[in-house]
Design a protein around this motif. Structure first.
Motif, PDB file in Angstrom:
ATOM      1  N   LEU A 250       5.057 -88.431  85.688  1.00 26.55           N
ATOM      2  CA  LEU A 250       5.398 -89.804  86.005  1.00 26.55           C
ATOM      3  C   LEU A 250       5.731 -89.899  87.316  1.00 26.55           C
ATOM      4  N   TRP A 251       4.863 -91.047  87.738  1.00 19.24           N
ATOM      5  CA  TRP A 251       5.079 -91.213  89.325  1.00 19.24           C
ATOM      6  C   TRP A 251       5.453 -92.541  89.520  1.00 19.24           C
ATOM      7  N   VAL A 252       6.161 -92.801  90.448  1.00 20.13           N
ATOM      8  CA  VAL A 252       6.855 -94.102  90.894  1.00 20.13           C
ATOM      9  C   VAL A 252       6.731 -94.264  92.559  1.00 20.13           C
ATOM     10  N   ASN A 253       6.184 -95.197  92.947  1.00 15.22           N
ATOM     11  CA  ASN A 253       5.964 -95.852  94.342  1.00 15.22           C
ATOM     12  C   ASN A 253       7.507 -95.545  94.986  1.00 15.22           C
ATOM     13  N   ALA A 254       7.579 -94.834  96.199  1.00 19.75           N
ATOM     14  CA  ALA A 254       8.844 -94.798  96.982  1.00 19.75           C
ATOM     15  C   ALA A 254       9.604 -94.184  96.289  1.00 19.75           C
ATOM     16  N   TYR A 255       9.470 -93.181  95.312  1.00 22.61           N
ATOM     17  CA  TYR A 255      10.622 -92.560  94.410  1.00 22.61           C
ATOM     18  C   TYR A 255      10.329 -90.987  95.171  1.00 22.61           C
ATOM     19  N   GLY A 256      11.839 -90.596  95.781  1.00 24.48           N
ATOM     20  CA  GLY A 256      11.644 -89.137  96.295  1.00 24.48           C
ATOM     21  C   GLY A 256      10.878 -89.177  97.625  1.00 24.48           C
ATOM     22  N   ASP A 257      10.517 -87.540  97.810  1.00 26.73           N
ATOM     23  CA  ASP A 257       9.468 -87.319  98.730  1.00 26.73           C
ATOM     24  C   ASP A 257       8.250 -87.525  98.334  1.00 26.73           C
ATOM     25  N   ASN A 258       7.620 -87.469  97.154  1.00 25.88           N
ATOM     26  CA  ASN A 258       6.295 -87.695  96.796  1.00 25.88           C
ATOM     27  C   ASN A 258       5.982 -88.591  95.625  1.00 25.88           C
ATOM     28  N   GLY A 259       7.079 -89.516  95.041  1.00 27.32           N
ATOM     29  CA  GLY A 259       6.941 -90.248  94.224  1.00 27.32           C
ATOM     30  C   GLY A 259       7.150 -89.653  92.798  1.00 27.32           C
ATOM     31  N   VAL A 260       6.912 -88.345  92.607  1.00 25.38           N
ATOM     32  CA  VAL A 260       6.887 -87.775  91.280  1.00 25.38           C
ATOM     33  C   VAL A 260       8.261 -87.741  90.633  1.00 25.38           C
ATOM     34  N   VAL A 261       8.542 -88.390  89.566  1.00 30.30           N
ATOM     35  CA  VAL A 261       9.798 -88.705  88.791  1.00 30.30           C
ATOM     36  C   VAL A 261      10.405 -87.247  88.257  1.00 30.30           C
ATOM     37  N   ASN A 262       9.520 -86.745  87.484  1.00 29.38           N
ATOM     38  CA  ASN A 262       9.813 -85.597  86.619  1.00 29.38           C
ATOM     39  C   ASN A 262       9.570 -84.174  87.234  1.00 29.38           C
ATOM     40  N   HIS A 263       9.451 -83.280  86.382  1.00 29.25           N
ATOM     41  CA  HIS A 263       9.255 -82.012  87.175  1.00 29.25           C
ATOM     42  C   HIS A 263       7.926 -81.229  86.247  1.00 29.25           C
ATOM     43  N   PRO A 264       6.640 -81.533  86.720  1.00 28.86           N
ATOM     44  CA  PRO A 264       5.530 -80.989  86.283  1.00 28.86           C
ATOM     45  C   PRO A 264       5.523 -79.477  86.181  1.00 28.86           C
ATOM     46  N   SER A 265       4.807 -78.806  85.321  1.00 22.86           N
ATOM     47  CA  SER A 265       5.234 -77.587  84.878  1.00 22.86           C
ATOM     48  C   SER A 265       4.138 -76.397  85.551  1.00 22.86           C
ATOM     49  N   ASP A 266       3.125 -76.850  85.838  1.00 15.77           N
ATOM     50  CA  ASP A 266       1.817 -76.214  86.434  1.00 15.77           C
ATOM     51  C   ASP A 266       2.418 -75.059  87.550  1.00 15.77           C
ATOM     52  N   ASN A 267       3.301 -75.275  88.362  1.00 17.62           N
ATOM     53  CA  ASN A 267       3.886 -74.421  89.313  1.00 17.62           C
ATOM     54  C   ASN A 267       4.923 -73.488  88.672  1.00 17.62           C
ATOM     55  N   LYS A 268       5.365 -73.491  87.577  1.00 19.95           N
ATOM     56  CA  LYS A 268       6.377 -72.909  86.911  1.00 19.95           C
ATOM     57  C   LYS A 268       7.722 -72.927  87.749  1.00 19.95           C
ATOM     58  N   LYS A 269       8.155 -74.003  88.586  1.00 19.11           N
ATOM     59  CA  LYS A 269       8.976 -74.284  89.182  1.00 19.11           C
ATOM     60  C   LYS A 269       9.766 -75.764  88.717  1.00 19.11           C
TER      61      LYS A 269
END
Length: 288
Positions: A250-269
């Motif tokens: 979930l991406w929202v313009n101007a949210y945080g550093d890169n706009g990504v709201v959730n925690h995508p799991s592909d990097n396992k972090k």
């Protein structure tokens, strides 16, 4: 003795309904973190810790897009071959917000489910080796004049090609339709907890774009049975599952550093950097 056994077995039967009621109360009484995105759009996030929801930790993010007036309008963004992360797709289209779309070919790019944008065919559904539909090809998200709807497969072989809607994104499984809960098969994809992305519609036309993080200590993810309950508790009478797993973003313009709201799991972090490249997105923009 008979009376004791009867009471005992009745108490066992009531355990699942009690647990469901507890989850429902936990969810509906949640004090969400809220942020205004536009006048008609609001972002909600919450970390359910200490295994309080479905006996697991869960992190849920969703966007509520109200209808009417100056409400944002909906579009589908895509690339026929190249895979692009949701945030870059969204920025390319000057979007206000976006979620990842339907299922795709992770090696060669392009959607594996039917996609039509602005009355132009982009991809046909790829059937299985027996020329049968997969579980995610029996419903569709449709957009007409920038307004969202959900449709169910009618059982015919050429269903999606016969749809007259301007924009069609086949996906699934279907969770709810017109206040009726769809029956889900007991396959692993439906029963196992994964990161999930879903779109739901309320009776008043409000649209919910929702992500559930998963495969993380802080968020287990959900089965589709659990996801269906969440969409119901949010007031949706129709809802469809979109591509999930590592694609969930979930991406929202101007949210945080890169706009990504959730925690995508592909990097396992547990951060906002683990986006997976996808073939298409659903996004919103200000009304033209």
């Amino acid at each position: 003795m008979k009376t004791f056994l009867r009471v005992f077995f009745l108490s066992l039967i009531s355990i699942p309904s009690f647990a469901q009621q507890t989850d429902s109360l936990t969810f509906t009484k949640t004090k969400w973190n809220k942020a205004n995105v536009t006048k008609k759009t609001k972002l909600y996030t919450y970390q359910f810790a200490d295994s309080t929801l479905f006996k697991a930790n869960q992190y849920i993010s969703y966007l509520e897009v109200k209808s009417g007036g100056k409400a944002p309008v909906f579009y589908i963004g895509y690339d026929k071959k190249e895979l692009i992360v949701t945030s870059d797709f969204a920025k390319k289209h000057n979007a206000i917000a976006a979620v990842n779309g339907t299922f795709f070919d992770i090696k060669n790019g392009g959607s594996v489910d039917f996609l039509k944008v602005n009355d132009t065919l982009v991809n046909q559904s790829r059937l299985d080796k027996n020329e049968k539909r997969t579980f995610h090809q029996e419903a569709a998200l449709v957009i007409n004049q920038q307004k969202v709807g959900i449709k169910k497969w009618d059982g015919t072989a050429t269903w999606e090609n016969n749809l007259k809607d301007e924009n069609v994104m086949v996906s699934g499984p279907l969770l709810l339709l017109n206040n009726v809960t769809e029956k889900l098969d007991s396959i692993s994809f439906n029963k196992t907890r994964h990161p999930r992305t879903a779109l739901g519609i309320k009776p008043n036309g409000t649209v919910i774009l929702l992500t559930v993080d998963g495969r993380q200590e802080k968020s287990a993810g959900m089965s589709l049975f659990e996801l269906t309950k969440i969409m119901k508790w949010l007031g949706c009478t129709s809802a469809i599952n979109l591509d999930g797993g590592g694609s969930t973003t979930l991406w929202v313009n101007a949210y945080g550093d890169n706009g990504v709201v959730n925690h995508p799991s592909d990097n396992k972090k547990w951060d906002h950097e683990g986006q997976r490249k996808v073939a298409n997105i659903i996004y919103i923009k200000s009304k033209p």
